[in-house]
Design a protein around this motif. Structure first.
Motif, PDB file in Angstrom:
ATOM      1  N   ALA A  11       0.843  -1.197   0.000  1.00 43.65           N
ATOM      2  CA  ALA A  11       0.000   0.000   0.000  1.00 43.65           C
ATOM      3  C   ALA A  11       0.875   1.243   0.000  1.00 43.65           C
ATOM      4  CB  ALA A  11      -0.916   0.002   1.215  1.00 43.65           C
ATOM      5  N   LEU A  12       0.510   2.173  -0.842  1.00 44.85           N
ATOM      6  CA  LEU A  12       1.211   3.451  -0.967  1.00 44.85           C
ATOM      7  C   LEU A  12       0.335   4.514  -0.318  1.00 44.85           C
ATOM      8  CD1 LEU A  12       3.855   4.406  -2.366  1.00 44.85           C
ATOM      9  CD2 LEU A  12       2.470   4.887  -4.400  1.00 44.85           C
ATOM     10  N   LEU A  13       0.779   5.049   0.811  1.00 40.16           N
ATOM     11  CA  LEU A  13      -0.003   6.021   1.574  1.00 40.16           C
ATOM     12  C   LEU A  13       0.663   7.387   1.568  1.00 40.16           C
ATOM     13  CD1 LEU A  13      -0.925   3.926   4.759  1.00 40.16           C
ATOM     14  CD2 LEU A  13      -2.339   4.329   2.736  1.00 40.16           C
ATOM     15  N   GLY A  14      -0.168   8.408   1.678  1.00 37.50           N
ATOM     16  CA  GLY A  14       0.340   9.768   1.759  1.00 37.50           C
ATOM     17  C   GLY A  14      -0.778  10.741   1.447  1.00 37.50           C
TER      18      GLY A  14
ATOM     19  N   LEU B  52      -7.959   0.563   5.794  1.00 40.96           N
ATOM     20  CA  LEU B  52      -8.139  -0.423   4.736  1.00 40.96           C
ATOM     21  C   LEU B  52      -6.777  -0.935   4.267  1.00 40.96           C
ATOM     22  CD1 LEU B  52     -10.731  -1.512   3.339  1.00 40.96           C
ATOM     23  CD2 LEU B  52     -10.197   0.002   1.425  1.00 40.96           C
ATOM     24  N   ALA B  53      -5.816  -0.038   4.163  1.00 36.01           N
ATOM     25  CA  ALA B  53      -4.460  -0.431   3.769  1.00 36.01           C
ATOM     26  C   ALA B  53      -3.872  -1.402   4.784  1.00 36.01           C
ATOM     27  CB  ALA B  53      -3.576   0.804   3.646  1.00 36.01           C
TER      28      ALA B  53
ATOM     29  N   VAL C  22      -0.493  -0.448  -4.558  1.00 35.20           N
ATOM     30  CA  VAL C  22      -1.808   0.184  -4.520  1.00 35.20           C
ATOM     31  C   VAL C  22      -1.751   1.505  -3.766  1.00 35.20           C
ATOM     32  CG1 VAL C  22      -4.248  -0.164  -3.978  1.00 35.20           C
ATOM     33  CG2 VAL C  22      -2.785  -2.153  -4.415  1.00 35.20           C
ATOM     34  N   ALA C  23      -2.017   2.602  -4.466  1.00 34.62           N
ATOM     35  CA  ALA C  23      -2.137   3.901  -3.804  1.00 34.62           C
ATOM     36  C   ALA C  23      -3.497   3.946  -3.120  1.00 34.62           C
ATOM     37  CB  ALA C  23      -2.004   5.032  -4.809  1.00 34.62           C
ATOM     38  N   MET C  24      -3.519   4.314  -1.839  1.00 34.83           N
ATOM     39  CA  MET C  24      -4.764   4.311  -1.071  1.00 34.83           C
ATOM     40  C   MET C  24      -4.860   5.563  -0.211  1.00 34.83           C
ATOM     41  SD  MET C  24      -4.868   0.286   0.095  1.00 34.83           S
ATOM     42  CE  MET C  24      -6.613   0.308   0.472  1.00 34.83           C
ATOM     43  N   HIS C  25      -6.093   5.947   0.101  1.00 36.13           N
ATOM     44  CA  HIS C  25      -6.292   7.074   1.013  1.00 36.13           C
ATOM     45  C   HIS C  25      -6.793   6.618   2.377  1.00 36.13           C
ATOM     46  CE1 HIS C  25     -10.372   6.463  -0.585  1.00 36.13           C
ATOM     47  NE2 HIS C  25     -10.795   7.007   0.529  1.00 36.13           N
ATOM     48  N   ASP C  26      -7.308   5.387   2.465  1.00 38.89           N
ATOM     49  CA  ASP C  26      -7.843   4.866   3.725  1.00 38.89           C
ATOM     50  C   ASP C  26      -6.757   4.054   4.427  1.00 38.89           C
ATOM     51  OD1 ASP C  26      -9.156   3.205   5.685  1.00 38.89           O
ATOM     52  OD2 ASP C  26     -11.058   3.749   4.738  1.00 38.89           O
ATOM     53  N   ILE C  27      -6.228   4.599   5.508  1.00 39.88           N
ATOM     54  CA  ILE C  27      -5.123   3.947   6.222  1.00 39.88           C
ATOM     55  C   ILE C  27      -5.562   2.609   6.816  1.00 39.88           C
ATOM     56  CG2 ILE C  27      -3.451   4.188   8.097  1.00 39.88           C
ATOM     57  CD1 ILE C  27      -3.663   7.204   7.772  1.00 39.88           C
TER      58      ILE C  27
END
Length: 415
Positions: free
Chosen positions: A32-35, A197-198, A190-195
């Motif tokens: 997961a790609l978060l930011g 869910l990641a 996978v770029a995600m916005h929900d921490i």
């Protein structure tokens, strides 16, 4: 496929979007790609896929340097964050995933058609093959776009926020489909916005800030109060449930010392939770499954709660804790919740609150329309409403709570 990004820097016009980015994705991993927005997540995915060219650094696919997008698309598939609508049929949309494997302007062959149909089966959308893509719901469209990715037969999937704008059920469906595909030997970044869910679905987390990788590793290592404060500027609490890590926003507000416990679930208590918190009441809720929207709401207002594992029935232990919360509360509210086998104990808990003379029932919808358990639940509910104060909305409930607590009485029977 093993992906390695080594010291990649990307500039768009004169602005440096990515700076010395290094990361790895192993075969069979979901990373997961978060930011925050603007941190460079989408730019990184587009660079790996060959849409953007780095001014410095290298991308390796199984140890090979491949720069032409025509060659990359034969081994990697990219799902952008936004996809345009179309009046093509669902099957035709999925067939577009075969384009990298067609020479020149050749039409798809029977083999391509079979691969596309199999991809639709993988995402549970086979029966929609002849429907127009534009007629589908958001979650259905996203499944079709994933099928298009699958039809490409990639060894690596690059997915840019595939769960954006979807409800929690659809988000979980999408990520379960991705996980199954990865389990068959593919890899995914996978770029995600929900921490949260990641944390649930990824093998590793990579956190990006201002175009740089600042944290990388397993969720338990990477997701800390300090790292999230650093990357997102948000004050949070970290809660561990089993092997999963959940991020909970911190909130603080003045409280008037009066306690209201809400028996809810499935979003039925969410509005009242926020209304009570704004009024200054100390709010508790239960029994709630982890990741339920009511669970998120009571956490958001810094309330107390009794929780159960996601999608699990209420255990005896959780039920007993719920009864203790009811005993401590000044007022208890039974929300307009749906009752089934998994949460019948919440109805039993509400009966106890009614017997204690402290229950208010919100009945926005007739109980028979919300009862999926049967006769036993119906009988319990009938006992409840004989001893409780019944209202028709959250606003009415708030009004009754004020009256009861202002006079120091009980929410006893009156319909």
């Amino acid at each position: 496929m093993r992906l390695k990004v080594e010291n990649v820097t990307v500039k768009i016009e004169s602005r440096e979007i990515l700076r010395d980015v290094t990361l790895e994705v192993e075969k069979g991993e979901i990373v997961a790609l978060l930011g925050p927005n603007g941190s460079g997540k989408s730019t990184l995915l587009r660079t790996i896929f060959g849409i953007l060219k780095p001014v410095k650094g290298v991308v390796f696919f199984d140890g090979k340097r491949i720069e032409k997008i025509e060659e990359i698309s034969k081994i990697a598939a990219y799902l952008p964050q936004e996809s345009s609508d179309t009046n093509l049929t669902v099957l035709d949309v999925v067939l577009l995933g075969r384009t990298p494997h067609l020479s020149g302007f050749k039409l798809p062959k029977n083999r391509d058609l079979e691969i596309a149909k199999r991809a639709l089966e993988e995402v549970g959308m086979a029966e929609f093959a002849e429907r127009k893509f534009s007629e589908l719901s958001g979650g259905e469209k996203q499944k079709v776009l994933l099928a298009r990715v699958f039809a490409q037969q990639p060894k690596l999937m690059l997915l840019d926020e595939p769960t954006a704008h979807l409800d929690i059920s659809a988000q979980i469906d999408i990520m379960e489909i991705v996980r199954r595909k990865v389990g068959s030997g593919c890899s995914a970044l996978v770029a995600m916005h929900d921490i949260n869910l990641a944390s649930m679905f990824s093998d590793k987390i990579i956190m990006v800030k201002n175009g740089k990788v600042v944290y990388a590793g397993e969720a338990e290592e990477v997701l800390t109060e300090e790292s999230i404060k650093d990357v997102y500027g948000a004050d949070v609490r970290i809660k561990k449930v089993g092997r999963s890590v959940y991020v909970i926003p911190k909130t603080r507000g003045e409280r008037n010392g009066r306690r209201v416990h809400i028996i809810c679930g499935g979003g039925s208590g969410r509005d009242l939770i926020y209304m009570l918190s704004e009024e200054g009441y100390s709010v508790s809720a239960g029994v709630l499954n982890v990741l339920d929207s009511d669970w998120e709401a009571v956490i958001d207002v810094d309330g107390e709660f009794v929780e159960e594992a996601p999608f699990s029935p209420i255990s005896d232990e959780a039920h007993e804790k719920n009864l203790k919360f009811i005993e401590k509360a000044d007022v208890v509210v039974l929300s307009n919740l749906v009752v089934g086998k998994g949460n019948l104990k919440n109805l039993v808990a509400a009966k106890k609150a009614a017997e204690l003379g402290k229950l208010i029932v919100i009945e926005k919808t007739r109980f028979e329309l919300r009862n999926f358990f049967g006769k036993e639940a119906e009988e319990i509910y009938e006992e409840i409403v004989r001893k409780a104060r019944v209202v028709r909305s959250e606003r009415e409930a708030l009004y009754e709570i004020r009256k009861v607590l202002d006079r120091g009485g009980h929410a006893n029977s009156r319909r």
